[in-house]
Enzyme design. Structure first.
Site, mmCIF file in Angstrom:
data_model
loop_
_atom_site.group_PDB
_atom_site.id
_atom_site.type_symbol
_atom_site.label_atom_id
_atom_site.label_comp_id
_atom_site.label_asym_id
_atom_site.label_seq_id
_atom_site.Cartn_x
_atom_site.Cartn_y
_atom_site.Cartn_z
ATOM 1 N N VAL A 196 0.791 -1.252 0.044
ATOM 2 C CA VAL A 196 -0.008 -0.016 -0.096
ATOM 3 C C VAL A 196 0.870 1.056 -0.053
ATOM 4 O O VAL A 196 0.199 2.442 -0.227
ATOM 5 C CB VAL A 196 -1.062 0.160 1.231
ATOM 6 C CG1 VAL A 196 -2.070 -1.085 1.142
ATOM 7 C CG2 VAL A 196 -0.314 0.146 2.415
ATOM 8 N N TYR A 214 2.883 5.921 15.684
ATOM 9 C CA TYR A 214 1.570 5.071 15.363
ATOM 10 C C TYR A 214 0.441 5.920 15.363
ATOM 11 O O TYR A 214 -0.309 5.943 14.911
ATOM 12 C CB TYR A 214 1.547 3.776 16.148
ATOM 13 C CG TYR A 214 0.395 2.926 15.868
ATOM 14 C CD1 TYR A 214 0.353 2.064 14.544
ATOM 15 C CD2 TYR A 214 -0.618 2.856 16.961
ATOM 16 C CE1 TYR A 214 -0.605 1.329 14.561
ATOM 17 C CE2 TYR A 214 -1.503 2.035 16.605
ATOM 18 C CZ TYR A 214 -1.861 1.276 15.415
ATOM 19 O OH TYR A 214 -2.853 0.401 15.402
HETATM 20 N N1 LIG Z 1 -5.090 -5.687 16.599
HETATM 21 C C1 LIG Z 1 -5.342 -4.748 17.068
HETATM 22 O O1 LIG Z 1 -5.454 -4.660 18.310
HETATM 23 C C2 LIG Z 1 -5.306 -3.499 16.815
HETATM 24 C C3 LIG Z 1 -5.905 -2.323 17.608
HETATM 25 C C4 LIG Z 1 -6.223 -1.097 16.712
HETATM 26 C C5 LIG Z 1 -6.106 -0.933 15.687
HETATM 27 N N2 LIG Z 1 -5.572 -2.097 14.792
HETATM 28 C C6 LIG Z 1 -5.261 -1.868 13.284
HETATM 29 O O2 LIG Z 1 -6.227 -2.702 12.607
HETATM 30 C C7 LIG Z 1 -5.535 -2.938 11.537
HETATM 31 C C8 LIG Z 1 -5.300 -4.501 11.268
HETATM 32 O O3 LIG Z 1 -4.572 -4.899 12.423
HETATM 33 P P1 LIG Z 1 -4.180 -6.396 12.803
HETATM 34 O O4 LIG Z 1 -4.053 -6.641 14.307
HETATM 35 O O5 LIG Z 1 -4.877 -7.281 11.966
HETATM 36 O O6 LIG Z 1 -2.630 -6.204 12.025
HETATM 37 P P2 LIG Z 1 -1.691 -7.737 11.402
HETATM 38 O O7 LIG Z 1 -0.291 -6.897 11.846
HETATM 39 O O8 LIG Z 1 -1.999 -8.736 12.307
HETATM 40 O O9 LIG Z 1 -2.162 -7.557 9.935
HETATM 41 C C9 LIG Z 1 -1.974 -6.592 9.040
HETATM 42 C C10 LIG Z 1 -1.865 -7.264 7.807
HETATM 43 O O10 LIG Z 1 -1.424 -6.388 6.848
HETATM 44 C C11 LIG Z 1 -0.170 -6.319 6.067
HETATM 45 N N3 LIG Z 1 0.530 -5.378 5.736
HETATM 46 C C12 LIG Z 1 1.387 -4.740 6.249
HETATM 47 N N4 LIG Z 1 1.706 -3.688 5.870
HETATM 48 C C13 LIG Z 1 1.310 -3.796 4.619
HETATM 49 C C14 LIG Z 1 1.686 -2.882 3.370
HETATM 50 N N5 LIG Z 1 2.566 -1.943 3.384
HETATM 51 N N6 LIG Z 1 0.929 -3.300 2.214
HETATM 52 C C15 LIG Z 1 -0.126 -4.553 2.467
HETATM 53 N N7 LIG Z 1 -0.413 -5.246 3.376
HETATM 54 C C16 LIG Z 1 0.512 -4.904 4.584
HETATM 55 C C17 LIG Z 1 0.681 -7.383 6.799
HETATM 56 O O11 LIG Z 1 1.377 -8.309 5.965
HETATM 57 C C18 LIG Z 1 -0.720 -8.128 7.571
HETATM 58 O O12 LIG Z 1 -0.902 -9.426 7.087
HETATM 59 C C19 LIG Z 1 -4.200 -1.983 11.605
HETATM 60 O O13 LIG Z 1 -4.591 -1.053 10.748
HETATM 61 C C20 LIG Z 1 -4.164 -2.001 12.882
HETATM 62 O O14 LIG Z 1 -3.231 -0.783 12.940
HETATM 63 C C21 LIG Z 1 -5.364 -3.142 15.320
#
Ligand SMILES: NC(=O)c1ccc[n+]([C@@H]2O[C@H](COP(=O)([O-])OP(=O)(O)OC[C@H]3O[C@@H](n4cnc5c(N)ncnc54)[C@H](O)[C@@H]3O)[C@@H](O)[C@H]2O)c1
Length: 252
Positions: A64, A162
């Protein structure tokens, strides 16, 4: 739940966890889902799972942060299935190599925070840029960005940059909502609370869940259900909003 038959959704970072939950949920509502991830194998696996369960999906691996790759991927999806109607900006990272290593800002290496801003903020800008023109041409679109409670409150856990990226995405979505409301496009943000799938220690899970009023961590399906609503026809009057999805945790 909601009828997304005939809609094309693209979910970034959908190769695991939250994004995969959102992709599965949108597919269950009838959308054809373009499953993006930086890791091609993850994107393919989720797309195959959706297809095996009777849904419609294709894998579109790209980074992305690379605007050229994003533009090419949106064109590829348009050619294979039709232009993207629903964009879910979910891809995010807590740091280089996805280590979630956390630094107080004074100690944070510049390369570390550049990558955080690149994925969590520029990634949202790049995909929104690629999505908007076809949505305006169609007079319909849904853009949903997954931000974090870290973007709405201050925390002392080493996530300052972040938080900057996630707060930036919130502000960006508010403006995109206003600029595009008259084109039938809505733009909303989900400020997500803790959704942790890899914590196996029940004692740690209990400790993390304890301050959450509902008494449990979130699940990818919780996120999927809200996104399905925001993506629906029924949500046409809901735009420019930041919705806390966090089991009742105070976020402002
Ligand atoms: N899990 C949580 O507790 C939490 C809390 C608040 C916000 N979030 C947000 O929710 C979203 C998903 O979180 P998650 O826990 O599932 O994350 P995760 O790290 O488990 O999964 C994220 C996915 O995004 C992909 N990714 C990373 N960089 C990328 C790039 N440059 N291009 C394409 N794909 C890319 C990774 O390969 C991964 O498969 C994120 O934006 C995160 O910041 C998560």
């Amino acid at each position: 739940m909601f009828n997304l038959d005939g809609k094309i959704a693209l979910v970034t970072g959908a190769g695991q966890n939250v994004g995969a939950g959102i992709a599965r949920c949108l597919a269950r509502q009838g959308a054809t889902v373009a499953v993006n991830d930086y890791h091609a194998d993850r994107a393919r696996q989720v797309a195959e799972e959706i297809t095996a369960a009777g849904g419609s999906a294709l894998a579109v691996p790209f980074d992305v942060t690379d605007l050229n790759a994003v533009t090419a991927a949106f064109a590829e999806v348009a050619e294979r299935t039709g232009p993207v109607d629903i964009l879910v900006n979910n891809a995010g990272t807590g740091g280089p190599d996805r280590t979630m290593e956390m630094y107080q800002f004074r100690e944070m290496p510049v390369d570390y925070w550049r990558q955080i801003i690149d994925v969590n903020l520029y990634g949202v800008l790049n995909c929104t840029k690629a999505a908007l023109d076809p949505m305006v041409a169609k007079g319909w679109g849904r853009i949903i960005t997954i931000s974090s409670g870290a973007g709405t409150v201050g925390l002392d856990i080493g996530v300052s940059t972040y938080a900057a990226a996630k707060a930036g995405a919130i502000g960006f979505m508010r403006h995109i909502a206003k600029e595009n409301a008259r084109h039938g496009i809505t733009a909303n943000t989900v400020a997500l609370g803790l959704v942790l799938r890899n914590v196996k220690d029940p004692e740690l899970v209990r400790k993390l869940a304890d301050p959450i009023p509902v008494g449990r961590l979130g699940t990818p399906e919780d996120a999927g259900h809200l996104v399905a609503y925001l993506a629906s026809e029924e949500a046409s009057w809901m735009t420019g909003q930041t919705i806390g999805l966090n089991g009742g945790t105070t976020t402002s």
